[in-house]
Write a protein that holds these residues in place. Structure first.
Motif, PDB file in Angstrom:
ATOM      1  N   GLN A   1      35.908 105.020  39.391  1.00 43.00           N
ATOM      2  CA  GLN A   1      36.739 103.974  38.796  1.00 43.00           C
ATOM      3  C   GLN A   1      36.038 103.095  38.045  1.00 43.00           C
ATOM      4  O   GLN A   1      36.505 102.068  37.264  1.00 43.00           O
ATOM      5  CB  GLN A   1      37.646 103.270  39.860  1.00 43.00           C
ATOM      6  N   GLY A   2      34.665 103.124  38.090  1.00 47.04           N
ATOM      7  CA  GLY A   2      33.682 101.959  37.404  1.00 47.04           C
ATOM      8  C   GLY A   2      32.773 102.428  36.528  1.00 47.04           C
ATOM      9  O   GLY A   2      32.632 103.669  35.865  1.00 47.04           O
ATOM     10  N   ASP A  27      34.982  98.497  39.219  1.00 45.99           N
ATOM     11  CA  ASP A  27      36.429  98.783  38.904  1.00 45.99           C
ATOM     12  C   ASP A  27      36.923  98.669  37.402  1.00 45.99           C
ATOM     13  O   ASP A  27      38.004  98.304  37.209  1.00 45.99           O
ATOM     14  CB  ASP A  27      37.217  97.532  39.968  1.00 45.99           C
TER      15      ASP A  27
END
Length: 252
Positions: free
Chosen positions: A217-218, A158
């Motif tokens: 997202q990471g 994340d």
């Protein structure tokens, strides 16, 4: 279609509970993504360098399929496993070690809990799959009081590379005598790198950390540990392995 195209199409069709129409939609989506560069929302399709069409096709196919069906579905997990299997189990690379060209056989590693593959030199190194991170270590450690020699790979689901690299820079500055400012690189991988060295003696510890997007997202964090005298040996070999790091999962 060439044989590789047929292999991927067959892999997507085998063992998946979808209709023929669904299969054709997926395949059409793959072909579209392979020949276009675009971003869907915040998700950019991951594409390796053009010099390895085999790998580029597989990675782009993985990204296209998972964008279409979702990585967390039963079918998505099956596709990820099938695409991993399409990477050759062994291949030969040429690397320059201390000024000399060296041909090296490297073997495919496919961590069960992480959506990436990597090729490593199994003559010199061992791959250890861990709960939170995977490690590549010397197969036969050198006796004596030497600094650590290893490479670690972990995923942060994340946080973007731009955020992580700032924190890593601060952490390394607390522990190392000299730290080079983070910079974006496209060799041996597209991402960010920060480096630190603890002195100028032969055994001075070196850390090099690459941070790359996981396609969503990471990020993946690849941390190398070695020492000054080993920079043209282990340091080069680690970077060659980083070149063979490929993401095969793009989460929605």
């Amino acid at each position: 279609m060439n044989n590789l195209d047929d292999q991927i199409k067959k892999a997507l069709e085998n063992g998946t509970k979808i209709t023929q129409a669904d299969r054709q939609d997926v395949w059409n989506h793959i072909e579209k993504e392979l020949f276009t560069e675009k971003t869907k929302g915040e998700l950019k399709v991951m594409k390796p360098k053009k010099k390895n069409r085999h790998t580029a096709f597989i990675a782009a196919a993985a990204a296209a399929v998972l964008l279409f069906i979702g990585a967390q579905t039963e079918m998505g997990h099956a596709v990820i496993d099938q695409i991993k299997e399409l990477f050759a189990p062994q291949k030969q690379i040429t690397q320059e070690i201390e000024g000399n060209k060296e041909k090296t056989n490297v073997n495919l590693q496919q961590p069960s809990k992480s959506q990436y593959v990597i090729y490593i030199d199994e003559e010199r190194y061992a791959f250890i799959e861990g709960k939170d991170k995977d490690r590549i270590v010397m197969k036969t450690p050198v006796e004596g009081n030497f600094p650590e020699v290893s490479m670690e790979i972990e995923q942060v689901a994340d946080r973007a590379p731009e955020d992580i690299i700032k924190d890593l820079d601060a952490q390394i500055r607390d522990k190392f005598e000299k730290v080079y400012a983070p910079q974006q690189v496209n060799e041996p991988i597209n991402g960010w790198v920060v480096r630190g060295i603890d002195g100028q003696n032969w055994d001075s510890a070196i850390i090099k950390v690459y941070v790359v997007s996981n396609g969503s997202q990471g990020s993946f964090i690849i941390t190398q540990h070695y020492f000054l005298e080993a920079a043209e040996g282990h340091g080069v070999r680690f970077d060659e392995m980083v070149k063979e790091f490929h993401i095969v999962n793009v989460s929605q």
